[in-house]
Design a protein around this motif. Structure first.
Motif, PDB file in Angstrom:
ATOM      1  N   TRP A  50       0.863  -1.181   0.000  1.00 26.74           N
ATOM      2  CA  TRP A  50       0.000   0.000   0.000  1.00 26.74           C
ATOM      3  C   TRP A  50       0.899   1.231   0.000  1.00 26.74           C
ATOM      4  CZ3 TRP A  50      -2.322  -4.426   1.581  1.00 26.74           C
ATOM      5  CH2 TRP A  50      -3.694  -4.564   1.342  1.00 26.74           C
ATOM      6  N   TYR A  51       0.481   2.233  -0.785  1.00 30.77           N
ATOM      7  CA  TYR A  51       1.324   3.423  -0.980  1.00 30.77           C
ATOM      8  C   TYR A  51       1.718   4.076   0.347  1.00 30.77           C
ATOM      9  CZ  TYR A  51       2.500   8.164  -2.768  1.00 30.77           C
ATOM     10  OH  TYR A  51       3.105   9.371  -3.052  1.00 30.77           O
ATOM     11  N   THR A 120      -2.915   8.876  -0.266  1.00 29.24           N
ATOM     12  CA  THR A 120      -2.294  10.117   0.222  1.00 29.24           C
ATOM     13  C   THR A 120      -0.801  10.215  -0.136  1.00 29.24           C
ATOM     14  OG1 THR A 120      -3.907  10.455   1.936  1.00 29.24           O
ATOM     15  CG2 THR A 120      -1.757  11.303   2.407  1.00 29.24           C
ATOM     16  N   PRO A 121      -0.427  11.260  -0.902  1.00 30.68           N
ATOM     17  CA  PRO A 121       0.894  11.279  -1.546  1.00 30.68           C
ATOM     18  C   PRO A 121       2.049  11.816  -0.691  1.00 30.68           C
ATOM     19  CG  PRO A 121      -0.409  13.120  -2.343  1.00 30.68           C
ATOM     20  CD  PRO A 121      -1.257  12.417  -1.325  1.00 30.68           C
ATOM     21  N   SER A 175      -7.795   8.659   0.464  1.00 29.64           N
ATOM     22  CA  SER A 175      -7.094   9.383   1.531  1.00 29.64           C
ATOM     23  C   SER A 175      -6.421   8.411   2.488  1.00 29.64           C
ATOM     24  CB  SER A 175      -8.082  10.234   2.322  1.00 29.64           C
ATOM     25  OG  SER A 175      -9.021   9.380   2.968  1.00 29.64           O
ATOM     26  N   GLY A 176      -6.864   7.136   2.459  1.00 34.72           N
ATOM     27  CA  GLY A 176      -6.401   6.177   3.469  1.00 34.72           C
ATOM     28  C   GLY A 176      -7.369   6.124   4.645  1.00 34.72           C
ATOM     29  N   VAL A 225      -8.537  17.643   3.330  1.00 36.71           N
ATOM     30  CA  VAL A 225      -7.513  18.414   4.054  1.00 36.71           C
ATOM     31  C   VAL A 225      -6.273  17.556   4.327  1.00 36.71           C
ATOM     32  CG1 VAL A 225      -6.997  19.633   6.206  1.00 36.71           C
ATOM     33  CG2 VAL A 225      -9.177  20.026   5.056  1.00 36.71           C
ATOM     34  N   LEU A 226      -6.476  16.347   4.833  1.00 36.69           N
ATOM     35  CA  LEU A 226      -5.315  15.510   5.177  1.00 36.69           C
ATOM     36  C   LEU A 226      -4.470  15.212   3.927  1.00 36.69           C
ATOM     37  CD1 LEU A 226      -4.025  13.718   7.541  1.00 36.69           C
ATOM     38  CD2 LEU A 226      -5.041  11.834   6.301  1.00 36.69           C
ATOM     39  N   VAL A 227      -5.146  14.869   2.834  1.00 38.89           N
ATOM     40  CA  VAL A 227      -4.435  14.561   1.594  1.00 38.89           C
ATOM     41  C   VAL A 227      -3.618  15.773   1.148  1.00 38.89           C
ATOM     42  CG1 VAL A 227      -4.765  14.038  -0.855  1.00 38.89           C
ATOM     43  CG2 VAL A 227      -6.118  12.829   0.853  1.00 38.89           C
TER      44      VAL A 227
END
Ligand code: GLC
Length: 469
Positions: A50-51, A120-121, A175-176, A225-227
Motif C-alpha cells: 500500500w502506498y 495520500t501522496p 485518503s487512506g 484536508v489531510l491529503v
C-alpha cells in the motif's frame, strides 16, 4: 524524554518494531525480472504493498536498515506508471484473488498488478527522510528526482482540474481514511463500508479512471484536508531534494488554499470541501487538525487547534493516543466495527503527524503524555492496527506495520534491534477471525450494556434530560 521513559523500554520497543517489520518483509522477482522488496502492512489480512503504508514503513526502516527503507520506496516507484501515476495498492507476489478483486479499484476484475486509484501522496517526504539516513548511498536523494517530479506533476494535472491548489480524491479510500464519517454526506450509499461502494468503483472503471472526466461528470469528489497537507509536505520535500523553487511555490499555493478555503474561523477547524460547489464537510476528524503539521500555519490558527481541540478532553484529549474522530461527534465510535475503522479509534500515524507539531508550538508535556500513552498501548497489546482511545484495547490486525511509527517519536538509543532474528510472519486466518470475533463480542456487550444503562437512567430520572455518561 528518553530518561522519563527509560532506555530499556525504548530498546525493547525498537526490537519489537524491528521484528514486526522484518517479519512482514517480502522480496522477490516477477516473471519479467522486475524485482520487489516491501513490507506487507499485516499478513494475512493486508498482504500487498500500500502506498502510504510503504512510506511509513520506510520512515521506520531507516532507523534499522536504510537499505530496506530505500528498497521499499524504490519498489513503490517501480509499481507506478511512466506518466507519474503511482497506485494505491500493488499486488506483487500475490494476486488480488477472485474473492478480493471486486473490493479493489482495478481496471478489470482479474489480472491487474495494481489498483488504478491513488493514496495520500507522501512519497517525497519519505524519500527525503530516507535519503538523510543514507550516508552509505549519497546518490539516493537525487536518483529518482525525475520520477518524483512526474508523480507530483501528475497529481496537479489530473487531480486539480479547478486549479485552486487543492487536489481531489474521487474515492473515499484514496485518503487512506476509508470509512471516515466525514465522507458519509458525500458518498452516502456508495461509502466505503456500504454495498454501493462497488458501484463507485464500477463507475470509475467505466471511465477508465480518468480522474478529470470523473470529476467533471460526477459530484462525489473531495478536496481532502489531510491529503492536501501531505501533498504540500511532499512538495516541500521535493523542493529541498531538487533545489527547484517551483515546488516550494506550489506547496505555498496549497498551504494558502487550505487556510483561505478550508479554515472555519467560527468553529476553529479545517473542513474538507466536497463537489463542484466546494461544500464544507463539517465533521471534526483528525484531518481537521492535520494542517498543524505545516510549518507555515499562522500561529493563532495553530494555537486554536491545539487549545480548543487537541487539549480538550471532550474532543481529542483521550487517555490513549489521539482519536481519529472528535469524541464529541455523534458519529464517534471508539471500538471495533466490521469494515469501519476510521470512526474513532486511535491510529499511530495520527500521533506521528501531530506530536511533533505540539512540540514545535511549545506543548512538550502534552506531546510526552501522548507518546507515553502510545507506548503503553504497544506494551500491552503489541503493534495492532488501531486502538480504542478510551480504554486502550488493541484492535483489528496484529503486527501492523505502520504502528511501528512510534519508534520515530522516541529518542534513538543504543540497541541491538538489528540482531533480532528475522522470522517471516504469515499470520493465521483462523486466529484473525477468532480475535475479530472476540472484539466484536466485546463491542456488542458494551453497547448492550450502554443501552440498558440508558434505559434504566431514563426510567429513573426523566426530568433532567441529557445523556448518561
Ligand atoms: C486499511 C486502511 C488504509 C491502509 C490499508 C492497509 O484499508 O484504512 O489506510 O492503507 O488498510 O494497511
Amino acid at each position: 524524554m528518553s530518561s522519563a521513559i527509560g532506555d530499556r523500554r525504548i530498546a525493547r520497543l525498537r526490537a519489537d518494531a524491528y521484528r514486526v517489520l522484518a517479519g512482514n518483509w517480502r522480496e522477490g522477482r516477477l516473471a519479467d525480472g522486475t524485482r520487489y522488496g516491501f513490507t506487507c502492512p499485516a499478513p494475512p489480512r493486508y498482504r500487498h504493498q500500500w502506498y502510504w503504508d510503504s512510506c511509513f514503513h520506510a520512515i521506520v526502516w531507516r532507523h534499522f536498515a536504510p537499505a530496506r527503507a530505500r528498497e521499499e520506496l524504490r519498489t513503490l516507484l517501480r509499481g507506478g506508471r511512466l506518466d507519474g501515476f503511482i497506485p494505491h495498492t500493488i499486488f506483487w507476489h500475490d494476486g488480488a484473488g477472485w474473492r478480493r478483486a471486486p473490493f479493489y479499484a482495478t481496471h478489470s476484475l482479474h489480472g491487474d498488478r495494481a489498483t488504478a486509484h491513488i493514496q495520500t501522496p507522501l512519497l517525497a517526504l519519505a524519500w527525503e527522510a530516507v535519503a538523510a539516513a543514507s550516508p552509505d548511498e549519497p546518490g539516493f536523494g537525487v536518483e529518482a528526482l525525475d520520477a518524483l517530479r512526474l508523480h507530483y506533476d501528475w497529481l496537479e494535472c489530473h487531480r486539480d482540474p479547478d486549479r485552486d491548489g487543492l487536489i481531489s480524491i474521487i474515492h473515499p479510500d484514496e485518503s487512506g481514511l476509508d470509512d471516515s464519517p466525514k465522507y458519509d454526506a458525500v458518498f452516502g450509499w456508495m461509502s466505503h463500508y456500504r454495498p454501493g461502494y462497488f458501484w463507485l468503483v464500477e463507475r470509475s472503471r467505466r471511465l477508465r479512471y480518468d480522474s478529470r472526466a470523473i470529476i467533471a461528470r460526477y459530484d462525489e469528489h473531495v478536496e481532502d484536508v489531510l491529503v492536501n497537507v501531505f501533498y504540500a509536505l511532499g512538495l516541500r520535500a521535493l523542493a529541498r531534494l531538487s533545489g527547484n523553487r517551483v515546488y516550494d511555490e506550489r506547496a505555498q499555493r496549497t498551504e494558502h488554499a487550505l487556510v483561505a478555503r478550508c479554515w472555519d474561523e467560527e468553529r476553529g477547524l479545517f473542513w474538507d470541501l466536497a463537489g463542484r460547489d466546494h461544500t464544507p464537510l463539517r465533521v471534526s476528524t483528525w484531518s481537521s487538525l492535520a494542517p498543524l503539521a505545516l510549518s507555515s500555519l499562522p500561529e493563532p490558527i495553530a494555537r486554536r487547534l491545539i487549545v480548543d481541540h487537541v487539549l480538550d478532553p471532550r474532543r481529542y484529549r483521550s487517555p490513549f493516543g489521539i482519536p481519529s474522530v472528535s469524541m464529541e461527534e455523534p458519529s464517534f465510535r471508539a471500538g471495533w466495527h466490521l469494515f469501519r475503522c476510521w470512526r474513532g479509534p486511535a491510529w499511530m500515524n495520527t500521533a506521528w503527524l501531530l506530536v511533533p507539531a505540539l512540540r514545535r508550538h511549545g506543548y512538550a508535556a502534552e506531546a510526552d503524555r501522548i507518546v507515553a500513552s502510545c507506548l503503553t498501548l504497544v506494551e500491552r497489546h503489541g503493534f495492532r492496527e488501531y486502538y480504542n482511545p478510551l480504554n486502550g484495547e488493541g484492535l483489528a490486525a496484529r503486527r501492523f506495520g505502520w504502528s511501528t511509527l512510534l519508534v520515530d517519536l522516541l529518542p534513538s538509543v543504543a540497541d541491538r534491534s538489528h540482531e533480532v532474528p528475522e522470522t517471516p510472519f504469515h499470520g493465521n486466518p483462523r486466529e484473525e477471525l477468532l480475535s475479530m470475533g472476540v472484539e466484536a463480542a466485546a463491542e456488542t456487550s458494551r453497547r448492550v450494556g450502554a443501552a440498558a444503562r440508558k434505559r434504566l437512567w431514563s426510567s429513573q430520572d426523566g426530568r433532567t434530560g441529557g445523556e448518561p455518561t
